[in-house]
Write a protein that holds these residues in place. Structure first.
Motif, PDB file in Angstrom:
ATOM      1  N   THR A  87       0.847  -1.191   0.000  1.00 57.45           N
ATOM      2  CA  THR A  87       0.000   0.000   0.000  1.00 57.45           C
ATOM      3  C   THR A  87       0.882   1.241   0.000  1.00 57.45           C
ATOM      4  OG1 THR A  87      -0.128  -0.017   2.421  1.00 57.45           O
ATOM      5  CG2 THR A  87      -1.889  -1.150   1.215  1.00 57.45           C
ATOM      6  N   SER A  88       0.338   2.318  -0.539  1.00 56.53           N
ATOM      7  CA  SER A  88       1.070   3.581  -0.594  1.00 56.53           C
ATOM      8  C   SER A  88       0.217   4.694  -0.009  1.00 56.53           C
ATOM      9  CB  SER A  88       1.437   3.917  -2.048  1.00 56.53           C
ATOM     10  OG  SER A  88       0.260   4.069  -2.832  1.00 56.53           O
ATOM     11  N   PRO A  89       0.839   5.778   0.458  1.00 52.95           N
ATOM     12  CA  PRO A  89       0.068   6.915   0.995  1.00 52.95           C
ATOM     13  C   PRO A  89      -0.878   7.487  -0.059  1.00 52.95           C
ATOM     14  CG  PRO A  89       2.394   7.102   1.552  1.00 52.95           C
ATOM     15  CD  PRO A  89       2.284   5.987   0.561  1.00 52.95           C
ATOM     16  N   GLU A  90      -2.021   7.964   0.372  1.00 51.56           N
ATOM     17  CA  GLU A  90      -3.006   8.531  -0.544  1.00 51.56           C
ATOM     18  C   GLU A  90      -2.416   9.736  -1.279  1.00 51.56           C
ATOM     19  OE1 GLU A  90      -7.594  10.325  -0.425  1.00 51.56           O
ATOM     20  OE2 GLU A  90      -6.650   9.482   1.374  1.00 51.56           O
ATOM     21  N   GLY A  91      -2.622   9.778  -2.582  1.00 55.14           N
ATOM     22  CA  GLY A  91      -2.171  10.898  -3.390  1.00 55.14           C
ATOM     23  C   GLY A  91      -0.758  10.769  -3.921  1.00 55.14           C
ATOM     24  N   LEU A  92      -0.024   9.761  -3.492  1.00 57.68           N
ATOM     25  CA  LEU A  92       1.347   9.561  -3.972  1.00 57.68           C
ATOM     26  C   LEU A  92       1.330   9.220  -5.455  1.00 57.68           C
ATOM     27  CD1 LEU A  92       4.301   9.325  -2.706  1.00 57.68           C
ATOM     28  CD2 LEU A  92       3.949   6.852  -2.944  1.00 57.68           C
ATOM     29  N   THR A  93       2.111   9.923  -6.258  1.00 54.91           N
ATOM     30  CA  THR A  93       2.124   9.662  -7.691  1.00 54.91           C
ATOM     31  C   THR A  93       3.007   8.456  -8.009  1.00 54.91           C
ATOM     32  OG1 THR A  93       4.043  11.059  -8.188  1.00 54.91           O
ATOM     33  CG2 THR A  93       1.859  12.127  -8.147  1.00 54.91           C
ATOM     34  N   VAL A  94       2.826   7.946  -9.214  1.00 52.97           N
ATOM     35  CA  VAL A  94       3.603   6.791  -9.652  1.00 52.97           C
ATOM     36  C   VAL A  94       5.095   7.113  -9.629  1.00 52.97           C
ATOM     37  CG1 VAL A  94       4.134   5.320 -11.643  1.00 52.97           C
ATOM     38  CG2 VAL A  94       1.748   5.798 -11.038  1.00 52.97           C
ATOM     39  N   ARG A  95       5.459   8.284 -10.147  1.00 55.95           N
ATOM     40  CA  ARG A  95       6.881   8.630 -10.182  1.00 55.95           C
ATOM     41  C   ARG A  95       7.459   8.768  -8.778  1.00 55.95           C
ATOM     42  NH1 ARG A  95      11.316  11.723 -10.859  1.00 55.95           N
ATOM     43  NH2 ARG A  95      12.427  11.452 -12.844  1.00 55.95           N
ATOM     44  N   GLU A  96       6.689   9.329  -7.856  1.00 53.45           N
ATOM     45  CA  GLU A  96       7.152   9.443  -6.478  1.00 53.45           C
ATOM     46  C   GLU A  96       7.360   8.060  -5.862  1.00 53.45           C
ATOM     47  OE1 GLU A  96       5.074  13.704  -5.207  1.00 53.45           O
ATOM     48  OE2 GLU A  96       3.959  11.824  -5.019  1.00 53.45           O
ATOM     49  N   LEU A  97       6.437   7.155  -6.148  1.00 46.00           N
ATOM     50  CA  LEU A  97       6.573   5.791  -5.642  1.00 46.00           C
ATOM     51  C   LEU A  97       7.833   5.135  -6.192  1.00 46.00           C
ATOM     52  CD1 LEU A  97       5.413   3.273  -4.161  1.00 46.00           C
ATOM     53  CD2 LEU A  97       4.258   2.706  -6.320  1.00 46.00           C
ATOM     54  N   VAL A  98       8.027   5.245  -7.496  1.00 45.73           N
ATOM     55  CA  VAL A  98       9.184   4.608  -8.132  1.00 45.73           C
ATOM     56  C   VAL A  98      10.486   5.206  -7.603  1.00 45.73           C
ATOM     57  CG1 VAL A  98      10.347   4.190 -10.340  1.00 45.73           C
ATOM     58  CG2 VAL A  98       7.853   4.027 -10.189  1.00 45.73           C
ATOM     59  N   SER A  99      10.474   6.506  -7.287  1.00 49.31           N
ATOM     60  CA  SER A  99      11.697   7.160  -6.782  1.00 49.31           C
ATOM     61  C   SER A  99      12.150   6.579  -5.446  1.00 49.31           C
ATOM     62  CB  SER A  99      11.474   8.671  -6.643  1.00 49.31           C
ATOM     63  OG  SER A  99      10.578   8.961  -5.573  1.00 49.31           O
ATOM     64  N   PHE A 100      11.214   5.984  -4.678  1.00 53.53           N
ATOM     65  CA  PHE A 100      11.596   5.371  -3.405  1.00 53.53           C
ATOM     66  C   PHE A 100      12.582   4.220  -3.620  1.00 53.53           C
ATOM     67  CE2 PHE A 100       7.315   6.668  -1.318  1.00 53.53           C
ATOM     68  CZ  PHE A 100       7.798   7.959  -1.160  1.00 53.53           C
ATOM     69  N   GLY A 101      12.543   3.634  -4.824  1.00 54.79           N
ATOM     70  CA  GLY A 101      13.470   2.555  -5.114  1.00 54.79           C
ATOM     71  C   GLY A 101      14.924   2.987  -5.129  1.00 54.79           C
ATOM     72  N   ARG A 102      15.157   4.288  -5.236  1.00 50.00           N
ATOM     73  CA  ARG A 102      16.539   4.798  -5.272  1.00 50.00           C
ATOM     74  C   ARG A 102      17.097   5.092  -3.879  1.00 50.00           C
ATOM     75  NH1 ARG A 102      19.098   2.980  -8.741  1.00 50.00           N
ATOM     76  NH2 ARG A 102      20.674   4.608  -8.479  1.00 50.00           N
ATOM     77  N   TYR A 103      16.302   4.886  -2.851  1.00 51.51           N
ATOM     78  CA  TYR A 103      16.742   5.204  -1.490  1.00 51.51           C
ATOM     79  C   TYR A 103      18.071   4.543  -1.109  1.00 51.51           C
ATOM     80  CZ  TYR A 103      17.029   5.080   3.587  1.00 51.51           C
ATOM     81  OH  TYR A 103      17.479   5.158   4.876  1.00 51.51           O
ATOM     82  N   PRO A 104      18.286   3.243  -1.415  1.00 51.58           N
ATOM     83  CA  PRO A 104      19.554   2.620  -1.011  1.00 51.58           C
ATOM     84  C   PRO A 104      20.787   3.274  -1.626  1.00 51.58           C
ATOM     85  CG  PRO A 104      17.949   0.956  -1.652  1.00 51.58           C
ATOM     86  CD  PRO A 104      17.383   2.275  -2.066  1.00 51.58           C
ATOM     87  N   HIS A 105      20.603   4.016  -2.719  1.00 55.81           N
ATOM     88  CA  HIS A 105      21.745   4.606  -3.428  1.00 55.81           C
ATOM     89  C   HIS A 105      21.967   6.072  -3.076  1.00 55.81           C
ATOM     90  CE1 HIS A 105      21.753   1.035  -6.082  1.00 55.81           C
ATOM     91  NE2 HIS A 105      20.450   1.134  -6.004  1.00 55.81           N
ATOM     92  N   GLN A 106      21.053   6.647  -2.288  1.00 55.22           N
ATOM     93  CA  GLN A 106      21.133   8.071  -1.999  1.00 55.22           C
ATOM     94  C   GLN A 106      22.056   8.356  -0.819  1.00 55.22           C
ATOM     95  OE1 GLN A 106      17.097   9.394  -1.521  1.00 55.22           O
ATOM     96  NE2 GLN A 106      16.598   9.140  -3.676  1.00 55.22           N
ATOM     97  N   LYS A 107      22.630   9.534  -0.838  1.00 56.21           N
ATOM     98  CA  LYS A 107      23.512   9.982   0.225  1.00 56.21           C
ATOM     99  C   LYS A 107      23.058  11.358   0.711  1.00 56.21           C
ATOM    100  CE  LYS A 107      27.476   7.516  -1.745  1.00 56.21           C
ATOM    101  NZ  LYS A 107      28.855   7.639  -2.286  1.00 56.21           N
ATOM    102  N   GLY A 108      23.548  11.761   1.849  1.00 58.62           N
ATOM    103  CA  GLY A 108      23.229  13.091   2.358  1.00 58.62           C
ATOM    104  C   GLY A 108      21.752  13.272   2.632  1.00 58.62           C
ATOM    105  N   PHE A 109      21.179  14.328   2.040  1.00 63.05           N
ATOM    106  CA  PHE A 109      19.781  14.660   2.290  1.00 63.05           C
ATOM    107  C   PHE A 109      18.829  13.940   1.349  1.00 63.05           C
ATOM    108  CE2 PHE A 109      22.174  18.308   3.931  1.00 63.05           C
ATOM    109  CZ  PHE A 109      21.665  18.368   5.220  1.00 63.05           C
TER     110      PHE A 109
END
Length: 288
Positions: A87-109
């Motif tokens: 499940t995803s938060p209400e109103g979350l767009t597809v692109r925003e959801l897909v961007s969560f997949g990049r979390y392991p590769h992100q640094k800093g903020f």
């Protein structure tokens, strides 16, 4: 060869033992389907492979290293999991959801880099979701929603995908839509895919490797042509069924016709019921 494997893996929920001394090697670059009746341990094994559930004994190994001793982000760079009914938060767009997949590769903020954006766009395109990128996830059809979640898993950039019943609650057309996508990802990108599947005909049609489980133990394992037999269906699922070649694909097709009777009353049926599968195996061997 196998990047992902288990060794003497024991899993439990509290005092209830679910999986006992499991030794499993997942073939690289292929689709593996875990099948079995409810409560057989399929989803529990997948959770342990994804580092969600800690083992009581033994372990899961990724590239020869115990997965539960590796940092979470490092594991997330190598394998991705799509849980059952996400499940995803209400109103979350597809692109925003897909961007969560990049979390392991992100640094800093956590700002998205050019590489992050490239992977997001690629994942959207690979799953056919580019045109829906700005649409809220909760406004998508069932098949589209599953594709969006698969896109998020793809955006992680992992070579291994774990999926827990990816077609649950989808109608027939959306089920085929999701399974065809997974088949395409495996064929074109050589992704290793491990999925829990309830539909046996989906398992035999789309998977290269079947693992049939009962009470947390592997009873049968191998190619669908070898595993999908009347005897396996009786022992694992307690059903009587004919198994015939699919007229279009040649894959084993399960045709259930009743519940299996008590073991002592059906010894003759067991022998007779296996004859069809034995004939099919003879044909497979002859073709090979």
């Amino acid at each position: 060869m196998s990047r992902l494997s288990t060794n003497q893996l024991c899993l439990a929920y509290g005092s209830r033992q679910i999986v006992l001394e499991l030794n499993l090697h997942v073939p690289d670059g292929l689709i593996t389907a875990l099948v079995g009746a409810n409560g057989s341990g399929k989803s529990t094994i997948l959770k342990s492979m994804a580092r969600i559930l800690n083992p009581v004994q033994g372990g899961v190994y990724l590239d020869g290293k115990l997965i539960h001793r590796q940092p979470t982000k490092e594991v997330a760079k190598q394998l991705a999991i799509l849980p059952q009914n996400p499940t995803s938060p209400e109103g979350l767009t597809v692109r925003e959801l897909v961007s969560f997949g990049r979390y392991p590769h992100q640094k800093g903020f956590g700002n998205l880099s050019s590489e992050d954006n490239r992977m997001i766009e690629w994942a959207l395109q690979a799953t056919g979701m580019t045109m829906f990128s700005g649409r809220p996830v909760d406004q998508l059809s069932g098949g589209q929603r599953q594709r969006a979640w698969i896109a998020m898993a793809l955006a992680q950039g992992t070579e291994v995908l774990l999926l827990d019943e990816p077609t649950t609650f989808l109608d027939m057309a959306h089920q085929m839509e999701v399974m065809t996508l997974l088949e395409k990802l495996n064929r074109e990108q050589k992704r290793t895919i491990i999925m829990v599947v309830h539909d046996l005909n989906h398992a035999s049609r789309y998977a290269h490797h079947l693992v049939a489980l009962k009470d947390g133990t592997v009873l049968y394992e191998g190619q669908p042509e070898v595993v999908m037999t009347s005897r396996m269906l009786r022992e694992v699922f307690n059903i009587d069924a004919d198994v015939i070649p699919d007229p279009r694909t040649g894959a084993p097709l399960c045709l259930p016709y009743g519940l299996a009777e008590e073991e002592g009353a059906t010894q003759d049926a067991i022998i007779g019921g296996s004859s069809l599968s034995e004939e099919r195996e003879d044909r497979v061997q002859a073709l090979a």
